[in-house]
Design an enzyme around this catalytic site. Sequence first.
Site, PDB file in Angstrom:
ATOM      1  N   TRP A 332       0.837  -1.218   0.000  1.00 55.83           N
ATOM      2  CA  TRP A 332       0.000   0.000   0.000  1.00 55.83           C
ATOM      3  C   TRP A 332       0.861   1.252   0.000  1.00 55.83           C
ATOM      4  O   TRP A 332       0.380   2.349  -0.270  1.00 55.83           O
ATOM      5  CB  TRP A 332      -0.955  -0.003   1.207  1.00 55.83           C
ATOM      6  CG  TRP A 332      -0.297   0.158   2.560  1.00 55.83           C
ATOM      7  CD1 TRP A 332       0.798  -0.508   3.023  1.00 55.83           C
ATOM      8  CD2 TRP A 332      -0.676   1.047   3.615  1.00 55.83           C
ATOM      9  NE1 TRP A 332       1.110  -0.121   4.304  1.00 55.83           N
ATOM     10  CE2 TRP A 332       0.215   0.837   4.700  1.00 55.83           C
ATOM     11  CE3 TRP A 332      -1.689   1.982   3.782  1.00 55.83           C
ATOM     12  CZ2 TRP A 332       0.134   1.534   5.915  1.00 55.83           C
ATOM     13  CZ3 TRP A 332      -1.780   2.678   4.992  1.00 55.83           C
ATOM     14  CH2 TRP A 332      -0.863   2.454   6.041  1.00 55.83           C
ATOM     15  N   ASP A 333       2.169   1.082   0.248  1.00 51.40           N
ATOM     16  CA  ASP A 333       3.119   2.193   0.260  1.00 51.40           C
ATOM     17  C   ASP A 333       2.981   3.048  -1.000  1.00 51.40           C
ATOM     18  O   ASP A 333       3.090   4.270  -0.961  1.00 51.40           O
ATOM     19  CB  ASP A 333       4.567   1.660   0.309  1.00 51.40           C
ATOM     20  CG  ASP A 333       4.844   0.751   1.491  1.00 51.40           C
ATOM     21  OD1 ASP A 333       3.917   0.044   1.914  1.00 51.40           O
ATOM     22  OD2 ASP A 333       5.986   0.729   1.972  1.00 51.40           O
ATOM     23  N   GLU A 474       0.798  -3.039  12.621  1.00 49.82           N
ATOM     24  CA  GLU A 474       0.872  -4.498  12.442  1.00 49.82           C
ATOM     25  C   GLU A 474       1.134  -5.271  13.731  1.00 49.82           C
ATOM     26  O   GLU A 474       1.115  -6.503  13.723  1.00 49.82           O
ATOM     27  CB  GLU A 474       1.966  -4.827  11.422  1.00 49.82           C
ATOM     28  CG  GLU A 474       1.634  -4.317  10.032  1.00 49.82           C
ATOM     29  CD  GLU A 474       2.759  -4.537   9.024  1.00 49.82           C
ATOM     30  OE1 GLU A 474       3.932  -4.439   9.419  1.00 49.82           O
ATOM     31  OE2 GLU A 474       2.452  -4.788   7.852  1.00 49.82           O
ATOM     32  N   GLN A 582       3.041   1.822  14.137  1.00 51.14           N
ATOM     33  CA  GLN A 582       3.067   2.973  13.230  1.00 51.14           C
ATOM     34  C   GLN A 582       1.731   3.694  13.274  1.00 51.14           C
ATOM     35  O   GLN A 582       0.741   3.151  13.773  1.00 51.14           O
ATOM     36  CB  GLN A 582       3.374   2.499  11.816  1.00 51.14           C
ATOM     37  CG  GLN A 582       2.316   1.606  11.202  1.00 51.14           C
ATOM     38  CD  GLN A 582       2.860   0.751  10.067  1.00 51.14           C
ATOM     39  OE1 GLN A 582       3.373  -0.333  10.303  1.00 51.14           O
ATOM     40  NE2 GLN A 582       2.734   1.227   8.842  1.00 51.14           N
TER      41      GLN A 582
HETATM   42  O1  IFM Z   1       3.640  -1.515   4.020  1.00 47.10           O
HETATM   43  C1  IFM Z   1       4.542  -1.510   5.075  1.00 47.10           C
HETATM   44  C2  IFM Z   1       3.805  -1.822   6.340  1.00 47.10           C
HETATM   45  O2  IFM Z   1       2.823  -0.851   6.598  1.00 47.10           O
HETATM   46  C3  IFM Z   1       4.761  -1.897   7.495  1.00 47.10           C
HETATM   47  N1  IFM Z   1       5.760  -2.905   7.250  1.00 47.10           N
HETATM   48  C4  IFM Z   1       6.522  -2.627   6.038  1.00 47.10           C
HETATM   49  C5  IFM Z   1       5.640  -2.514   4.832  1.00 47.10           C
HETATM   50  C6  IFM Z   1       6.467  -2.166   3.591  1.00 47.10           C
HETATM   51  O3  IFM Z   1       7.004  -0.893   3.702  1.00 47.10           O
END
Ligand code: IFM
Length: 730
Positions: A332-333, A474, A582
């Site tokens: 989703w980045d 996460e 996050q």
């Molecule tokens: O998409 C991210 C996720 O939100 C957190 N772990 C790393 C992923 C890739 O950057």
Amino acid sequence: MNWNIEELGYQPEKATGLGNKFLIGNGYMGIRGTLEESKKDQFPAVNLSGIYDQVGNGWREPLNAPNGLFTRLLIEGKEYCLSEKEHKAHTMELDYRHGIFRRETVFEAAKGTVTLKTERFASMVDKHLIALKVTLVPSYDGEIEVITGIDGEVWDINGPHYDSVLTGVTGELIGAVATTHEKQDKVAVYEALEIPSVAGQEAAIAEQSTKEKDRTVLRHLKLQVTAEKSYTFFKYISIYTSLDTAAFQEEGKQLVLEAKKRGYEALLKEHKNNWEKKWSRSEVEIEGDDEAMEALNYSLYHLHSIAPRHSKSLSIAARGLSGQTYKGAVFWDTEMFMLDFFLFTEPEVAKTLLKYRIDTLKGAKAKAGDYGFCGAFYAWESQEGGYDACSDYNVTDVFTGRPMRTYFKDKQIHISTAVVYGIMRYIEFTGDKELLSEGGAETIIECAKFYYSLLIKRVKDEKYELYDVIGPDEYHERVNNNAYTNRMVKFTFEAAIKLLEEETENKAEAAEKTLLLESFRDAALHLYIPQPDEKTGIIEQFDGYEQLEDVSVEAVKGRLLHEKEYWGGAYGVASHTKVIKQADVVTMMNLFSSEYDMEILYKNWAYYEPRTEHGSSLSACMYSMVACKCNMPDQAYPFFLKSAKADLGDGGKQWAGLIYIGGTHPAASGGAYMTAVEGFAGLKLENGELKAEPRLPKGWKHLKFKVQYLGELYQVTVTKDKAEVEKIRD
Ligand code: IFM
């Protein structure tokens, strides 16, 4: 403004991080900033976009091409390699205005010193081409040998990906053709060498031979050198894969021969001009803060270097083209963090990124079907065709060495909302509705169908809920009613409703549409969206979050029994606490800030920030964005700088459990851009018009950049109390 970054001296333990920091690339390939003499133990990589391989049960990951840059000095029978030999001086430099890597090393040999200078670039004009210039300056008269060629023993995390690497010599070319394990795809690398006719030089490098051994093909040059004279040669290297064209070998050979004819300086000139064009649209000027201006433009350099301009349907991996971390997969980045930069500076690239999602709809539908749902459930870690590379066991337990069951793939359902968000935002800013007829509309409807099939309605009330999900944070897996997810799903229903409300001629379609419309309207209306608590103003991240242990990030960190221990999952130190990985609620608030009073925005920002580990590089920019929206630019500033410097420092977090996760952080780069443009300058749409609402941090005198909107170019200039958004000619 200084467009060069430098590293003085050599510390072996920094080599991996510097590989990311000094990366060059052109969207087709990324070349890690490692030294020419590096072999696979030092993580050199020419990382390729969009081509993957899997060996056994290992993770599927992108390919690193055989390394055509490989070059080592041989003096009196000894190989000189910076990692092993004495040296007097060493510097590395990246000209990030033009994507040029340079190094200069003074090696100490028995008879005196030899200075090795190299310069290289991945051509922005021809995606398949790399050019390398090598110069030697000895301090003594005598003989120096150079070994240079193509090293097919590549660095892989889960390889080896090549079942075979066939090497050969054809006329003046050397080449290596590697065959992948899973699909027998081919990667062909060719090299042409040019020894320019400079007085004495041709004669000095008269002796050449080639050798093929262990997947490598090397030229062996013998130079009779004179003290203090410099000796230069050039390498032109092509990379093609069998996915590019059936004639990948012929085209590769042709390319290096033509490059050699045109010469290094001509190629460099056109490469630099190409970069200049990019900066003329995208450079951001900050008067009063060089540190921020340099870090921000360095971030944009990284985004430019990984943009898939060579394709009409390709996306960007979470670690760009810096290696195989995160399986080279798209998260989703891209839509939530990187898209805005391309939307505002190069909308064609934004379209390419979204076309990738549209063209991988089939994979998303298959994934939804596999889980027993309708519609499109996009891959959490998407590779070609929308294949989900995310493993059921994405973390390794540091204590037992055993894989840990994680639920990213199954439960991070918010990924499909990101696709819908990206498409809608593209249409809003470009006005290009063609994307809808090119599959965008179908994609949105399928995503809405997916969420509709997930809704849960309890007997006791009217609302719909979403259970058993993972939000952006996460560390807390399998939660109910994650605020971010629910709000984004509502956005998805609303987007689908908007499309369905448009007229249709076809009767059968009209009937189906009516049914869908009714369903989605009902879903959008009744979906439960966690609201600010009446007393505290806090939105609960998910059901039951308030009951978790309220403890500081530091305290949680203090409970770790191993520095690489995973904080989340079933037994993680953070899982049963309020400590989050996050920005989560804050990410939602950034997207829907107009729905909340500034007081509510602030309360949630202030509540969640001390509870956030910022264990993901995606986190800081969401805090800087919301701080801007709370009119607190000075509080936003450190978060902004953290994002902008994500790849300038020591490389950030390198491990998740025992899994290497190092690489560049393009989402943080995109987040820094968003903060500058949409946060500090406050750029937004108001009744279809671009408006800026500045809130500049201390010391910033003005902030200036260009953006594209509905096909027109605008110059935005903001000072502390004045904003100008002016349409300009290209
Ligand atoms: O998409 C991210 C996720 O939100 C957190 N772990 C790393 C992923 C890739 O950057």
